[in-house]
Design a protein around this motif. Structure first.
Motif, PDB file in Angstrom:
ATOM      1  N   GLU A   1     -25.679  -6.001   9.779  1.00 10.80           N
ATOM      2  CA  GLU A   1     -26.100  -6.141   8.385  1.00 10.80           C
ATOM      3  C   GLU A   1     -27.160  -7.236   8.244  1.00 10.80           C
ATOM      4  OE1 GLU A   1     -24.061  -6.779   3.965  1.00 10.80           O
ATOM      5  OE2 GLU A   1     -22.829  -6.190   5.680  1.00 10.80           O
ATOM      6  N   LEU A   2     -26.986  -8.320   8.989  1.00 10.20           N
ATOM      7  CA  LEU A   2     -27.990  -9.389   8.956  1.00 10.20           C
ATOM      8  C   LEU A   2     -29.305  -8.919   9.563  1.00 10.20           C
ATOM      9  CD1 LEU A   2     -25.829 -12.496   9.962  1.00 10.20           C
ATOM     10  CD2 LEU A   2     -26.772 -11.967   7.708  1.00 10.20           C
ATOM     11  N   LEU A   3     -29.235  -8.147  10.640  1.00  9.35           N
ATOM     12  CA  LEU A   3     -30.454  -7.605  11.249  1.00  9.35           C
ATOM     13  C   LEU A   3     -31.181  -6.689  10.279  1.00  9.35           C
ATOM     14  CD1 LEU A   3     -29.175  -6.800  14.868  1.00  9.35           C
ATOM     15  CD2 LEU A   3     -30.723  -8.637  14.190  1.00  9.35           C
ATOM     16  N   SER A   4     -30.410  -5.905   9.533  1.00  6.92           N
ATOM     17  CA  SER A   4     -31.018  -5.014   8.542  1.00  6.92           C
ATOM     18  C   SER A   4     -31.627  -5.802   7.387  1.00  6.92           C
ATOM     19  CB  SER A   4     -29.961  -4.031   8.009  1.00  6.92           C
ATOM     20  OG  SER A   4     -30.492  -3.213   7.001  1.00  6.92           O
ATOM     21  N   THR A   5     -30.960  -6.892   6.997  1.00  8.39           N
ATOM     22  CA  THR A   5     -31.441  -7.704   5.872  1.00  8.39           C
ATOM     23  C   THR A   5     -32.700  -8.478   6.227  1.00  8.39           C
ATOM     24  OG1 THR A   5     -29.193  -7.959   5.012  1.00  8.39           O
ATOM     25  CG2 THR A   5     -30.834  -9.556   4.260  1.00  8.39           C
ATOM     26  N   PHE A   6     -32.712  -9.108   7.416  1.00 11.69           N
ATOM     27  CA  PHE A   6     -33.821  -9.993   7.781  1.00 11.69           C
ATOM     28  C   PHE A   6     -34.874  -9.327   8.661  1.00 11.69           C
ATOM     29  CE2 PHE A   6     -30.239 -13.040   7.109  1.00 11.69           C
ATOM     30  CZ  PHE A   6     -30.749 -13.609   5.951  1.00 11.69           C
ATOM     31  N   GLY A   7     -34.575  -8.132   9.189  1.00 16.23           N
ATOM     32  CA  GLY A   7     -35.598  -7.373   9.908  1.00 16.23           C
ATOM     33  C   GLY A   7     -35.597  -7.505  11.409  1.00 16.23           C
ATOM     34  N   SER A   8     -35.153  -8.633  11.943  1.00 18.79           N
ATOM     35  CA  SER A   8     -35.145  -8.830  13.390  1.00 18.79           C
ATOM     36  C   SER A   8     -34.140  -9.919  13.741  1.00 18.79           C
ATOM     37  CB  SER A   8     -36.535  -9.231  13.891  1.00 18.79           C
ATOM     38  OG  SER A   8     -36.899 -10.502  13.379  1.00 18.79           O
ATOM     39  N   SER A   9     -33.798  -9.979  15.018  1.00 19.24           N
ATOM     40  CA  SER A   9     -32.846 -11.003  15.454  1.00 19.24           C
ATOM     41  C   SER A   9     -33.471 -12.396  15.333  1.00 19.24           C
ATOM     42  CB  SER A   9     -32.416 -10.738  16.894  1.00 19.24           C
ATOM     43  OG  SER A   9     -33.536 -10.746  17.769  1.00 19.24           O
ATOM     44  N   GLU A  10     -34.785 -12.514  15.608  1.00 16.70           N
ATOM     45  CA  GLU A  10     -35.455 -13.810  15.481  1.00 16.70           C
ATOM     46  C   GLU A  10     -35.391 -14.319  14.048  1.00 16.70           C
ATOM     47  OE1 GLU A  10     -36.757 -11.169  16.879  1.00 16.70           O
ATOM     48  OE2 GLU A  10     -36.807 -11.717  19.018  1.00 16.70           O
ATOM     49  N   SER A  11     -35.654 -13.413  13.091  1.00 17.04           N
ATOM     50  CA  SER A  11     -35.616 -13.801  11.678  1.00 17.04           C
ATOM     51  C   SER A  11     -34.190 -14.143  11.241  1.00 17.04           C
ATOM     52  CB  SER A  11     -36.175 -12.679  10.803  1.00 17.04           C
ATOM     53  OG  SER A  11     -36.136 -13.029   9.440  1.00 17.04           O
ATOM     54  N   ALA A  12     -33.212 -13.367  11.728  1.00 16.73           N
ATOM     55  CA  ALA A  12     -31.816 -13.627  11.381  1.00 16.73           C
ATOM     56  C   ALA A  12     -31.369 -14.984  11.918  1.00 16.73           C
ATOM     57  CB  ALA A  12     -30.920 -12.518  11.943  1.00 16.73           C
ATOM     58  N   ILE A  13     -31.746 -15.291  13.165  1.00 12.01           N
ATOM     59  CA  ILE A  13     -31.386 -16.582  13.769  1.00 12.01           C
ATOM     60  C   ILE A  13     -32.043 -17.723  13.002  1.00 12.01           C
ATOM     61  CG2 ILE A  13     -31.650 -18.017  15.834  1.00 12.01           C
ATOM     62  CD1 ILE A  13     -31.456 -15.373  17.461  1.00 12.01           C
ATOM     63  N   SER A  14     -33.297 -17.530  12.599  1.00 11.63           N
ATOM     64  CA  SER A  14     -34.016 -18.557  11.844  1.00 11.63           C
ATOM     65  C   SER A  14     -33.328 -18.829  10.505  1.00 11.63           C
ATOM     66  CB  SER A  14     -35.461 -18.119  11.608  1.00 11.63           C
ATOM     67  OG  SER A  14     -36.147 -19.043  10.799  1.00 11.63           O
ATOM     68  N   ASN A  15     -32.886 -17.765   9.833  1.00 12.30           N
ATOM     69  CA  ASN A  15     -32.215 -17.945   8.545  1.00 12.30           C
ATOM     70  C   ASN A  15     -30.850 -18.594   8.707  1.00 12.30           C
ATOM     71  OD1 ASN A  15     -33.584 -16.624   5.974  1.00 12.30           O
ATOM     72  ND2 ASN A  15     -34.151 -15.366   7.732  1.00 12.30           N
ATOM     73  N   LEU A  16     -30.115 -18.224   9.755  1.00 13.68           N
ATOM     74  CA  LEU A  16     -28.828 -18.862  10.009  1.00 13.68           C
ATOM     75  C   LEU A  16     -29.014 -20.359  10.257  1.00 13.68           C
ATOM     76  CD1 LEU A  16     -26.919 -16.313  12.282  1.00 13.68           C
ATOM     77  CD2 LEU A  16     -26.516 -16.817   9.871  1.00 13.68           C
ATOM     78  N   SER A  17     -30.063 -20.697  10.973  1.00 14.62           N
ATOM     79  CA  SER A  17     -30.355 -22.108  11.218  1.00 14.62           C
ATOM     80  C   SER A  17     -30.716 -22.823   9.915  1.00 14.62           C
ATOM     81  CB  SER A  17     -31.512 -22.231  12.217  1.00 14.62           C
ATOM     82  OG  SER A  17     -31.861 -23.576  12.432  1.00 14.62           O
ATOM     83  N   HIS A  18     -31.462 -22.119   9.064  1.00 18.32           N
ATOM     84  CA  HIS A  18     -31.855 -22.691   7.773  1.00 18.32           C
ATOM     85  C   HIS A  18     -30.652 -22.879   6.854  1.00 18.32           C
ATOM     86  CE1 HIS A  18     -34.407 -23.615   4.354  1.00 18.32           C
ATOM     87  NE2 HIS A  18     -33.830 -22.651   3.658  1.00 18.32           N
ATOM     88  N   PHE A  19     -29.659 -21.982   6.988  1.00 20.50           N
ATOM     89  CA  PHE A  19     -28.466 -22.041   6.145  1.00 20.50           C
ATOM     90  C   PHE A  19     -27.419 -23.018   6.674  1.00 20.50           C
ATOM     91  CE2 PHE A  19     -29.177 -17.366   4.755  1.00 20.50           C
ATOM     92  CZ  PHE A  19     -30.195 -17.791   3.908  1.00 20.50           C
ATOM     93  N   SER A  20     -27.696 -23.667   7.784  1.00 15.77           N
ATOM     94  CA  SER A  20     -26.717 -24.565   8.407  1.00 15.77           C
ATOM     95  C   SER A  20     -27.023 -26.017   8.060  1.00 15.77           C
ATOM     96  CB  SER A  20     -26.722 -24.388   9.928  1.00 15.77           C
ATOM     97  OG  SER A  20     -26.383 -23.055  10.283  1.00 15.77           O
TER      98      SER A  20
END
Length: 424
Positions: free
Chosen positions: A250-269
């Motif tokens: 679901e996160l991959l679908s929301t953010f478009g790629s694993s790199e973008s998902a990882i970046s957002n998780l880091s931003h949300f931490s």
């Protein structure tokens, strides 16, 4: 227990001891929490005997013995004479999964809905201790948020709860809040999204290879040098790991790629880890946001009953006469006695209410006519400074609450409306 842990580590670090197949990579022999102890080994008599000898030596050194009545043996793939010899050695009853541990069920397969009963029982036990009839709506809402949702979160961060379980939890909270099965207005919290937000922390820990035995075990036994963002679970893998992969997708679908998902998780931490509130905002269905929502629910509005009253008033869920048609009572406004009593009329159009609004507007130097839409837009005028915006929000909530209070005093106590009393 630290001594026992070291003793087990030394005694099992030999060629004679056979680790449990799923524990061999990390050489896991035991898990201990307070006075609870789990021991793991391959299901052969010699390995089990090494563990028992450690416990006997520990008994002689510390005086602490095993309570055989509270202990159980769990096996998989061990049958016949070998199992009989192990049972005779241990003198433990034979246990079956699932079993309760630290308040939750441990199981080798997906839990049946019936095994989530403890969460219903816990919530119901709290509700039964509270006398709802003596509590205001706000008091009930605070208890739901501070106590009941705390019980929920203990489970939500461990298990992916089935829809049936979540629906039943919502029903218990709804009946407690409103005193009936149907609600005046739906609460906005999405338990499904909150469940995903809390489980996303596990995904983040697996990705970052957090210093946790469980995370190391997942990497050694399942991922095996693969990334959690590309690894695909098998049908036989345990339910939690498969659910985490669903959240990952679901996160991959929301953010478009694993790199973008990882970046957002880091931003949300932050320093405490992944922010659950930010993840909840990611998963929840936003939909059209009511323009009044941010104006009503503010921490600087004391007490909370003011916000709650305005929330019901804006949604026309207060017990005004137009909402009590089934009682067949006089429909006219209880303050002016001239027009049908609706929320819009009572709080903004009634000539008696306007007297109070005129005094409030004069105090805050506002000259336009007041209506439900206008009142809330008034709080967001760009030219107003921060302090004035706060004052306007508080003024609106307090005025609506005082109008409702004055109306009820007139209906139930026979008191006449007094703008001086309301303003003071």
């Amino acid at each position: 227990m630290e001594y026992l842990s070291r003793l087990l580590k030394v005694r099992t670090n030999t060629l004679e001891f056979n680790y449990h197949p799923r524990c061999e990579a990390l050489k896991i022999t035991h898990l201990a929490f307070a006075d609870d102890l789990m021991l793991f080994s391959r299901g052969d008599l010699h390995s089990v005997k090494i563990l028992i000898d450690c416990l006997n030596d520990f008994k002689h050194a510390s005086g602490l013995d095993i309570n055989s009545f509270k202990s159980s043996l769990f096996t998989a793939g061990v049958f016949g004479e070998e199992l009989d010899r192990i049972l005779n050695l241990l003198n433990f009853p034979f246990g079956t999964l699932p079993v309760r541990y630290l308040g939750v069920h441990l199981a080798a397969q997906k839990l049946n809905v019936n095994y989530y009963a403890p969460i219903y029982v816990r919530i119901a036990s709290y509700i039964n201790k509270w006398t709802a009839n003596s509590l205001s709506y706000v008091g009930r809402l605070i208890l739901i948020k501070s106590v009941l949702q705390g019980v929920e979160c203990f489970w939500l961060q461990i298990f992916p709860l089935p829809n049936t379980v979540i629906d039943r939890i919502n029903r218990l909270c709804r009946v407690f809040l409103w005193g009936r099965k149907t609600s005046h207005i739906a609460l906005s919290k999405d338990v499904h999204s909150w469940n995903k937000a809390l489980l996303a922390k596990i995904l983040c820990n697996i990705h970052s290879k957090a210093d946790s035995l469980w995370v190391r075990w997942v990497h050694s036994f399942y991922l095996k040098n693969q990334s959690i963002w590309t690894w695909n679970p098998k049908k036989s893998n345990f339910c939690l790991l498969k659910r985490i992969c669903d959240i990952r997708n679901e996160l991959l679908s929301t953010f478009g790629s694993s790199e973008s998902a990882i970046s957002n998780l880091s931003h949300f931490s932050n320093s405490k880890g992944l922010s659950s509130s930010k993840m909840y905002d990611t998963f929840r269905d936003h939909g059209p946001k009511a323009f009044w929502q941010s104006a009503v629910w503010k921490n600087f509005i004391p007490p909370p009953k003011y916000s709650f009253c305005v929330w019901l008033a804006i949604n026309e869920r207060l017990a005004t006469i137009n909402n009590l048609k089934y009682l067949e009572v006089d429909p006219t406004c209880k303050l002016c006695g001239n027009f049908p009593e609706t929320a819009s009329h009572l709080f903004f159009d009634c000539i008696v209410s306007r007297i109070l609004w005129d005094r409030v507007k004069k105090w805050l130097k506002f000259s336009h006519s007041m209506s439900k839409t206008g009142a809330l837009k008034w709080t967001k005028k760009e030219h107003a400074n921060h302090a004035l915006k706060k004052a306007r929000v508080v003024a609106i909530c307090c005025t609506i609450y005082q109008i409702w209070k004055a109306r009820n005093c007139q209906v139930f106590e026979g008191s006449n409306f007094s703008d001086d009393v309301c303003v003071s």
